[in-house]
Motif scaffolding. Structure first.
Motif, PDB file in Angstrom:
ATOM      1  N   LEU A   1       0.643  -1.083   0.281  1.00 35.60           N
ATOM      2  CA  LEU A   1      -0.061  -0.356   0.396  1.00 35.60           C
ATOM      3  C   LEU A   1       0.658   1.465   0.198  1.00 35.60           C
ATOM      4  N   GLY A   2       1.883   1.109   0.466  1.00 34.78           N
ATOM      5  CA  GLY A   2       3.565   2.085   0.335  1.00 34.78           C
ATOM      6  C   GLY A   2       3.841   2.811  -0.786  1.00 34.78           C
ATOM      7  N   SER A   3       3.682   1.870  -1.588  1.00 33.57           N
ATOM      8  CA  SER A   3       4.113   2.283  -2.729  1.00 33.57           C
ATOM      9  C   SER A   3       4.647   3.084  -3.624  1.00 33.57           C
ATOM     10  N   ARG A   4       5.144   3.198  -4.350  1.00 37.29           N
ATOM     11  CA  ARG A   4       4.701   4.840  -5.952  1.00 37.29           C
ATOM     12  C   ARG A   4       4.291   3.948  -6.858  1.00 37.29           C
ATOM     13  N   GLY A   5       4.419   2.807  -7.163  1.00 41.75           N
ATOM     14  CA  GLY A   5       4.019   1.989  -7.954  1.00 41.75           C
ATOM     15  C   GLY A   5       2.317   1.688  -8.360  1.00 41.75           C
ATOM     16  N   PRO A   6       1.348   2.311  -9.129  1.00 41.86           N
ATOM     17  CA  PRO A   6      -0.104   2.395  -9.022  1.00 41.86           C
ATOM     18  C   PRO A   6      -0.261   0.450  -9.379  1.00 41.86           C
TER      19      PRO A   6
ATOM     20  N   VAL B   1      -4.290  -2.941  -1.863  1.00 40.79           N
ATOM     21  CA  VAL B   1      -6.093  -2.257  -2.234  1.00 40.79           C
ATOM     22  C   VAL B   1      -6.411  -3.765  -2.134  1.00 40.79           C
ATOM     23  N   THR B   2      -6.473  -3.846  -3.324  1.00 37.91           N
ATOM     24  CA  THR B   2      -7.435  -5.574  -3.522  1.00 37.91           C
ATOM     25  C   THR B   2      -7.393  -6.386  -2.537  1.00 37.91           C
ATOM     26  N   ALA B   3      -6.161  -6.652  -1.818  1.00 40.12           N
ATOM     27  CA  ALA B   3      -5.574  -8.036  -1.000  1.00 40.12           C
ATOM     28  C   ALA B   3      -6.552  -7.565   0.919  1.00 40.12           C
ATOM     29  N   LEU B   4      -6.895  -6.186   0.307  1.00 43.73           N
ATOM     30  CA  LEU B   4      -7.378  -5.388   1.957  1.00 43.73           C
ATOM     31  C   LEU B   4      -8.935  -6.727   2.710  1.00 43.73           C
ATOM     32  N   ARG B   5      -9.709  -7.028   0.659  1.00 45.13           N
ATOM     33  CA  ARG B   5     -11.304  -7.351   1.405  1.00 45.13           C
ATOM     34  C   ARG B   5     -10.843  -8.547   1.416  1.00 45.13           C
TER      35      ARG B   5
ATOM     36  N   GLY C   1      -9.117   4.781   1.740  1.00 50.65           N
ATOM     37  CA  GLY C   1      -8.513   6.023   2.116  1.00 50.65           C
ATOM     38  C   GLY C   1      -7.297   5.995   0.700  1.00 50.65           C
ATOM     39  N   PHE C   2      -8.609   4.928   0.078  1.00 50.72           N
ATOM     40  CA  PHE C   2      -7.452   4.637  -1.139  1.00 50.72           C
ATOM     41  C   PHE C   2      -8.654   5.487  -2.132  1.00 50.72           C
ATOM     42  N   LEU C   3     -10.030   5.763  -2.134  1.00 44.52           N
ATOM     43  CA  LEU C   3     -10.692   6.610  -3.209  1.00 44.52           C
ATOM     44  C   LEU C   3      -9.820   7.263  -3.976  1.00 44.52           C
ATOM     45  N   ASP C   4      -9.342   8.354  -3.348  1.00 43.24           N
ATOM     46  CA  ASP C   4      -9.108   9.529  -4.482  1.00 43.24           C
ATOM     47  C   ASP C   4      -7.681   9.221  -4.683  1.00 43.24           C
TER      48      ASP C   4
ATOM     49  N   ALA D   1      -6.107   6.206 -11.756  1.00 47.10           N
ATOM     50  CA  ALA D   1      -7.139   5.104 -11.810  1.00 47.10           C
ATOM     51  C   ALA D   1      -7.046   4.036 -11.307  1.00 47.10           C
ATOM     52  N   LEU D   2      -6.364   3.778 -11.748  1.00 43.29           N
ATOM     53  CA  LEU D   2      -5.807   2.050 -11.517  1.00 43.29           C
ATOM     54  C   LEU D   2      -6.341   1.277 -10.065  1.00 43.29           C
ATOM     55  N   VAL D   3      -5.543   2.766  -8.978  1.00 40.95           N
ATOM     56  CA  VAL D   3      -5.936   2.323  -7.452  1.00 40.95           C
ATOM     57  C   VAL D   3      -7.072   2.027  -7.101  1.00 40.95           C
ATOM     58  N   ARG D   4      -7.567   3.721  -7.620  1.00 43.73           N
ATOM     59  CA  ARG D   4      -9.245   4.079  -7.383  1.00 43.73           C
ATOM     60  C   ARG D   4     -10.336   3.254  -7.393  1.00 43.73           C
ATOM     61  N   ALA D   5      -9.512   2.729  -8.918  1.00 40.66           N
ATOM     62  CA  ALA D   5     -10.794   1.939  -9.122  1.00 40.66           C
ATOM     63  C   ALA D   5     -10.648   0.123  -8.492  1.00 40.66           C
ATOM     64  N   CYS D   6      -9.720  -0.038  -8.727  1.00 36.44           N
ATOM     65  CA  CYS D   6      -9.918  -1.038  -7.418  1.00 36.44           C
ATOM     66  C   CYS D   6     -10.594  -0.831  -5.789  1.00 36.44           C
ATOM     67  N   ALA D   7     -10.150   0.149  -4.623  1.00 32.76           N
ATOM     68  CA  ALA D   7     -10.223   0.796  -4.318  1.00 32.76           C
ATOM     69  C   ALA D   7     -11.952   0.928  -3.803  1.00 32.76           C
ATOM     70  N   ARG D   8     -13.070   1.494  -5.217  1.00 36.66           N
ATOM     71  CA  ARG D   8     -14.150   1.076  -5.297  1.00 36.66           C
ATOM     72  C   ARG D   8     -14.841   0.058  -5.159  1.00 36.66           C
ATOM     73  N   TYR D   9     -13.851  -1.194  -5.923  1.00 39.14           N
ATOM     74  CA  TYR D   9     -14.648  -2.428  -5.667  1.00 39.14           C
ATOM     75  C   TYR D   9     -14.342  -2.849  -4.235  1.00 39.14           C
ATOM     76  N   VAL D  10     -13.411  -2.977  -3.760  1.00 33.27           N
ATOM     77  CA  VAL D  10     -13.443  -3.190  -2.110  1.00 33.27           C
ATOM     78  C   VAL D  10     -15.139  -2.639  -1.488  1.00 33.27           C
ATOM     79  N   VAL D  11     -14.672  -1.373  -1.739  1.00 31.50           N
ATOM     80  CA  VAL D  11     -16.093  -0.547  -0.789  1.00 31.50           C
ATOM     81  C   VAL D  11     -17.156  -0.668  -0.932  1.00 31.50           C
ATOM     82  N   ARG D  12     -17.600  -0.986  -1.935  1.00 32.58           N
ATOM     83  CA  ARG D  12     -18.281  -1.502  -2.860  1.00 32.58           C
ATOM     84  C   ARG D  12     -18.860  -3.132  -2.027  1.00 32.58           C
ATOM     85  N   GLN D  13     -17.666  -3.805  -2.457  1.00 32.55           N
ATOM     86  CA  GLN D  13     -17.698  -5.276  -1.776  1.00 32.55           C
ATOM     87  C   GLN D  13     -17.891  -5.630  -0.125  1.00 32.55           C
ATOM     88  N   SER D  14     -17.639  -4.204   0.747  1.00 33.47           N
ATOM     89  CA  SER D  14     -17.726  -3.997   2.081  1.00 33.47           C
ATOM     90  C   SER D  14     -19.181  -3.019   2.440  1.00 33.47           C
ATOM     91  N   GLY D  15     -19.277  -3.093   1.229  1.00 33.00           N
ATOM     92  CA  GLY D  15     -21.032  -2.253   2.049  1.00 33.00           C
ATOM     93  C   GLY D  15     -21.344  -0.823   1.531  1.00 33.00           C
TER      94      GLY D  15
END
Length: 478
Positions: A237-242, A249-253, A263-266, A270-284
């Protein structure tokens, strides 16, 4: 490769004149050895025969002859005569500094030389030599007949302890690093935490993906948070590489920590934001509501460009009501993302966007330009032409030219000719290309005096042959 051959030619001449090998060649550069091999053959006819080694000199069955020097042996290993190369391989066993040329000879085009070189390499390739020669062996693998050396390298290094592979993990050649990390993953030489740190540290996308996936592989689906190595997640999560952050981020779920994805929605990616939105949705959660709340603060200094971009990525056209006020936000990145977001939502107001052509931030102007291109004919051409002068910033000149160029016809030709002597090289080249490909619009009369003057001026700068077709199409056939 031509530059390497020239360097090899110089090295070959100096070796033949008696210079020591370390004085003419960077032994740690694998390309230098290939250059020497090619350079000796290229320079061969210009080397005096008495300076070149012979089979008699290299024949180990004549012990009364003095052994050749390392420099002469290097020339022999690159000799045009296959018999000389084969004889030199027998002598090369005792010269570790020349083992790189043994590697080169394992892909020789002459079968007896190739087989002899492979016998020698199998004899000398211990662990130390394998680590040292790995970059050259992997470079040679990109050529024909290089598989043998790679297979032998693989056989030796798979038995190596992890610490002996460390130089390969940090090699400047990404191909070497990819090989080393693949081997380490296959053999289980690195822990998940070490793999995560490698993924976060390395700049090569292949290494990043390889190490990130391997680091997360031990994490089972639905594992509880307590069973996950927090060091692995934090490193990713602390990497500079997207790519690496998105994997984390995907592994958080999977790790039962889906709430951290907000915390990664912004995120800036764009790739990280998309993954964050997926995890947030899956988490309700509701990412769109999160974005709308963040973007509601028009003057909020904490608002990030990623939050604005995220709203456009998952929003609807009605969300444009939150983006329009952000065109005046004090942060240039926010203004730029707001413009891009409006374009994503397919919402345009030419009057409001046109004012941003004077924005001092180049990023904002770059985003406004494609939004206005479909409406270029409705813009004031004279005001745009004023921005083409040397007194305007480069980004303003580029934007004005793109919009004028999109109008076509006489307006396009005027703008392009104006910039043919612009001090900016790239802008000047774009203008020249526009003139060369220009053609009159149907409403333009043939033989227009202004068009003739503009094309004459362009001819003086670009040459007559470059504008033969535009001149002909404009009615100037003489």
């Amino acid at each position: 490769m031509r530059g390497d051959i020239r360097g090899g030619e110089v090295a070959a001449r100096r070796l033949a004149e008696g210079a020591a090998l370390p004085d003419v060649l960077d032994a740690g550069d694998p390309v230098a050895w290939l250059g020497l091999d090619a350079g000796v053959r290229s320079w061969f006819h210009w080397l005096p025969p008495e300076l070149l080694p012979t089979v008699t000199e290299l024949d180990g069955r004549r012990p009364w002859l003095a052994a050749p020097t390392e420099a002469r042996l290097a020339l022999a290993l690159c000799h045009r005569d296959g018999r000389v190369r084969a004889a030199a391989l027998g002598q090369a066993v005792r010269c570790p500094g020349l083992w790189p040329l043994v590697v080169v000879r394992t892909a020789d085009w002459v079968l007896p030389v190739r087989e002899r070189a492979r016998e020698v390499l199998r004899t000398v390739l211990d662990l130390d030599a394998a680590v040292r020669l790995a970059p050259l062996i992997l470079l040679g693998a990109r050529r024909g007949r290089g598989v043998f050396a790679v297979d032998l390298l693989d056989e030796v290094l798979r038995r190596a302890p992890r610490e002996r592979l460390t130089p390969l993990f940090t090699d400047p050649d990404r191909v070497v690093r990819r090989y080393a990390y693949r081997l380490a993953v296959d053999e289980g030489r690195l822990s998940p935490a070490e793999l995560a740190r490698a993924a976060a540290r390395d700049t090569d996308p292949v290494v990043q993906n390889l190490c990130a996936e391997a680091a997360l592989a031990p994490v089972p689906e639905g594992d509880a948070a307590g069973g996950v190595d927090v060091v692995v997640l934090d490193a990713l999560l602390g990497s500079r590489g997207p790519r690496v952050r998105s994997a984390g981020v995907t592994a958080l779920r999977r790790a039962g920590q889906g709430e951290r994805a907000a915390g990664f929605l912004d995120d800036r990616s764009a790739l990280v934001r998309a993954c964050a939105r997926y995890v947030v949705r899956q988490s309700g959660g509701d990412p769109r509501a999160w974005y709308r709340q963040r973007c509601a603060g028009v003057d909020d200094p904490a608002l990030t460009p990623g939050a604005v971009a995220g709203l456009a990525e998952c929003g609807v056209r009605a969300d444009a009501e939150l983006l329009w006020p952000l065109l005046g936000h004090p942060t240039p990145g926010v203004r730029a993302r707001a413009v891009a977001g409006l374009r994503t939502l397919d919402v345009t107001d030419v009057r409001r966007l046109r004012a941003l052509l004077d924005d001092p931030a180049p990023g904002v102007v770059r985003e406004v330009t494609p939004s206005l291109l479909p409406f270029a004919r409705s813009l004031d051409a004279d005001r745009l032409a004023e921005r083409l002068g040397d007194g305007s910033p480069r980004h303003a000149r580029v934007a004005a030219f793109r919009l004028l160029d999109a109008r076509g016809g006489l307006v396009r030709l005027r703008a392009a000719v104006t910039l043919l002597d612009d001090p900016d090289v790239r802008l000047r080249a774009r203008a020249a290309q526009s003139v060369r490909s220009w053609s009159p619009t149907p409403d333009m009369p043939h033989g227009s005096a202004e068009v003739g003057e503009l094309l004459d001026r362009a001819q003086r700068l670009l040459g007559e042959s470059a504008l033969r077709m535009p001149m002909w199409e404009a009615g100037f056939r003489g």
